[in-house]
Structures are given as C-alpha cells and as structure tokens.
Design an enzyme around this catalytic site. Structure first.
Site, PDB file in Angstrom:
ATOM      1  N   TRP A 101       0.877  -1.275  -0.079  1.00  0.00           N
ATOM      2  CA  TRP A 101      -0.119  -0.143   0.074  1.00  0.00           C
ATOM      3  C   TRP A 101       0.764   1.127  -0.067  1.00  0.00           C
ATOM      4  O   TRP A 101       0.559   2.134  -0.687  1.00  0.00           O
ATOM      5  CB  TRP A 101      -0.858   0.011   1.183  1.00  0.00           C
ATOM      6  N   ASP A 131      -1.817   6.497   6.140  1.00  0.00           N
ATOM      7  CA  ASP A 131      -2.720   5.551   5.449  1.00  0.00           C
ATOM      8  C   ASP A 131      -3.072   4.686   6.971  1.00  0.00           C
ATOM      9  O   ASP A 131      -2.261   3.983   7.543  1.00  0.00           O
ATOM     10  CB  ASP A 131      -2.288   4.622   4.565  1.00  0.00           C
ATOM     11  N   LYS A 190     -12.253  -2.104   7.086  1.00  0.00           N
ATOM     12  CA  LYS A 190     -11.689  -3.000   7.724  1.00  0.00           C
ATOM     13  C   LYS A 190     -11.854  -2.514   9.163  1.00  0.00           C
ATOM     14  O   LYS A 190     -12.207  -3.784  10.122  1.00  0.00           O
ATOM     15  CB  LYS A 190     -10.032  -2.722   7.706  1.00  0.00           C
TER      16      LYS A 190
END
Ligand SMILES: *Cc1c(COP(=O)(O)O)cnc(C)c1O
Length: 362
Positions: free
Chosen positions: A102, A172, A196
């Site tokens: 990511w 993030d 999530k």
C-alpha cells in the site's frame, strides 16, 4: 443461523451489536417510514445520521476543531492520488516510507504529480519489519511525509511516529483506525477505507488539518478536491449513505458497549497476545514479524511447509474459521483480528491451532 469467525483482512467482521441494530432498523429507521438506504441524503433524518457520525468520530478519536472530517468514496486507493493533488503544492516534493504494497502504491501514484522520495524501505526482507528512519535523510521542504501506519498484508505497525518537524505527516490508517488512541494533532492528514475497522466498503474517511485544504493543483477534478467536500459537509454529491450509517453504529458500539478507544486497545492487545504468545511457543507455527513492529490487527504466520499451510487453511475453514489464507503476494496464513473479532474467536482459533499442531507433529 451459524456465523463463522471471519479472519479476513477486509471487508471484515462487524460487531454483532451493530448488525442487530441495523437489522432492527432495516425496514423503518425511527419513525421515518423507510430504510436508511431509501432515504434522501438531504432529508432531516439523514442529516442527523451523517452529523451524528461526524460528532461521534470527533469524540471517539479526540479530533481537534481545526481538522475537517470528510466522508468520501473511492477507497483508500483514491487517496493515493487525491493527497498529492491537494498537498503537493509548494515545493512539489514528498517523502515516503516503503513498508509494503500500500505504501508502494501511494508512492507510485504521488510520483506522477511531483518529486517523491523513498526515504526508507523494508522490501529487502519482504516488509517484515519497520525500517529505522534517519531524519537527516528527510526532505526539509517536503509538502508532506507519508507513512502507512499499519501494514495489512505484512502485519507490521509503526511503534513510534517519525518526527517530521513542520512537514505534515500523512498516514494511511485503513487497517488500524479506531483500534488504538492516536494523537490526531501529530498528523496533517489521516485517511482510511472503512471496510476494515469502521464499517462496510464504500466509505473512505479523511481527517485533514484545515490549512492543508484549499490549495489543490488547478487541474484537480472537482470531486478530487478536498475543498469541494469540506465546503459542502461531504454532501457535494450523494455520499455513501448506508456505509456512513453503519459507521455511526460502529462508533456507538465503541463508545457505549466497549467504553472508548482505551478499552478497545486493551482488548486488542489481549487478543493479539493470545496469538503471538502461542506462535512464539509453537513448534509448528512461526510468526513472520517479531518484536515491537508487530501489528495488533493483522498477524501473518507460517509453518514453513507449503503443503501444511494449505492443509491448515482448508481444515480451519471446515471448522468455521474463514479467510486465514495469507495475501497472495506472501503466502502462508494471516489472521486479521480487527475490533469486531470477539476474544472468543481468537481463543477458539488458538485452540484449533494447538490441535492442528498436535495432529501434525506426530
Ligand atoms: C485495504 C487497504 C488499502 C486499500 O483500500 P481500498 O479501500 O480497497 O482502496 C490501502 N491501504 C491499506 C493500509 C489497506 O489496508
């Protein structure tokens, strides 16, 4: 009804309290005569939901008043572009710590819009650790410094935040937001996909310091400009109404049922310790991350034997523990134990792993 224990990295489990509340309000929300899904986003009822969600988010995360909370779409992946479009506006430079896929994607996308530098990387050991950072290597006039706080695929988490001085720290937090207390004032911008730890897919939350809004590059699409959403209370267009409603319920659950983020974090530590302690003593299984870099949310582990890994994934699935297969890029197994995974689910998984170990150690 038989619900499984879902160890998926995302979308993942939601608290049963949230699902039951949503179910009880499915056909009629309050006295509105309709489901939240059917409501106009401009209705009084819906306005109370989105405002209530923001209020709770501010309370649970102790978000200072000089930060905007934006409810967006497009996933965390859209933020990889939206952040540089809005923030790369002075020197046009940004720094990145490459701690996994990511982080790498955020770096690659931002590199299309400015001069981006990878100040450190843990690619040499399959991202199984958080690299040591040397502030002397940071770009002093960078427009922002980007980290991925919790690395979902590899199971690592920053134990301490980099000291970036006046350079805004951008994080993030897709796979760790609401799992622990954070000092929002240490960040210029925080972003996270909801699927999530916050709710269903379709919602992306951005928490951004006000002074970082309003200087987007002039070719920035209207929908990719934070100002557009900040000026319109995340209602420039139709927001992901139902996902925001569920996110509000998740926040209520953390507040009322759990008792806030400190309690949430204590529970998460207990759950993770159950797994790590077992892995550290096991003769069959091994954790791939060690020490302070270990994530409380995502725990990758291996047996060292691909056939045994496969057998474990198949047998655990049959026993009601689903999605334990590791990410396709790393193999092995991974147990994602987000906020909504009950402690009982983790205890039962560990018991299952013990049995598996006994069976295959003969
Ligand atoms: C899942 C995840 C993403 C991607 O999120 P999307 O909402 O699918 O775009 C980005 N970063 C992290 C840390 C993630 O866990």
């Amino acid at each position: 009804m038989s619900r499984v224990y879902n160890f998926s990295a995302g979308p993942s489990m939601l608290p049963e309290w949230v699902l039951r509340t949503a179910a009880s309000e499915m056909l009629e929300y309050g006295t509105s005569g309709q489901s939240v899904m059917e409501m106009s986003h401009r209705s009084k009822e819906y306005e109370a939901i989105i405002n209530g969600c923001e209020e709770l988010m501010r309370k649970v995360l102790s978000i200072p008043d000089n930060y905007k909370v934006l409810f967006l779409q497009g996933g965390a992946s859209s933020q990889f572009a939206m952040i540089p479009l809005n923030l790369l506006n002075k020197s046009g430079k940004a720094d990145f710590v490459i701690t996994g896929q990511w982080a790498k994607k955020a770096y690659a996308e931002a590199s299309r819009y400015g001069e981006c530098k990878a100040v450190a990387s843990s690619a040499d050991k399959t991202f199984s650790y958080i690299p040591q950072l040397d502030p002397a290597t940071f770009t002093p006039d960078a427009d922002y410094f980007h980290i991925c706080l919790n690395n979902t695929i590899y199971g690592t988490h920053f134990d301490t935040l980099p000291d970036t001085g006046n350079v805004p720290l951008v994080a993030d937090m897709s796979s760790c937001i609401l799992s622990e207390k954070i000092d929002v004032s240490k960040f210029g911008l925080i972003y996270a996909g909801a699927q999530k730890n916050m709710g269903p897919a379709g919602l992306t939350v951005v928490i951004v310091r006000e002074d970082l809004v309003g200087n987007a590059k002039d070719f920035t699409p209207t929908m990719f400009n934070y100002q557009t959403h900040a000026d319109n209370g995340s209602m420039f267009n139709t927001p992901p109404t139902y996902s925001i409603y569920i996110c509000k319920l998740v926040l209520e659950w953390i507040e009322k049922e759990i008792g806030g983020l400190e309690n949430m974090n204590a529970i998460n530590k207990e759950k993770a310790a159950l797994v790590y302690n077992f892995l550290d003593e096991s003769k069959l299984f091994k954790a791939t991350v060690s020490g302070k870099d270990r994530s409380l949310m995502n725990i990758p582990f291996i047996t060292g034997n691909e056939d045994l890994d496969k057998a474990f994934v198949a047998e655990s699935k049959a026993a009601g523990f689903v999605n334990l297969k590791g990410h396709r890029s790393v193999g092995g197994m991974r147990a994602s134990i987000y906020n909504a995974m009950p402690k009982e689910g983790v205890e039962k998984l560990v018991a299952f792993m013990k049995d598996f170990e006994t069976k295959y150690s003969k």
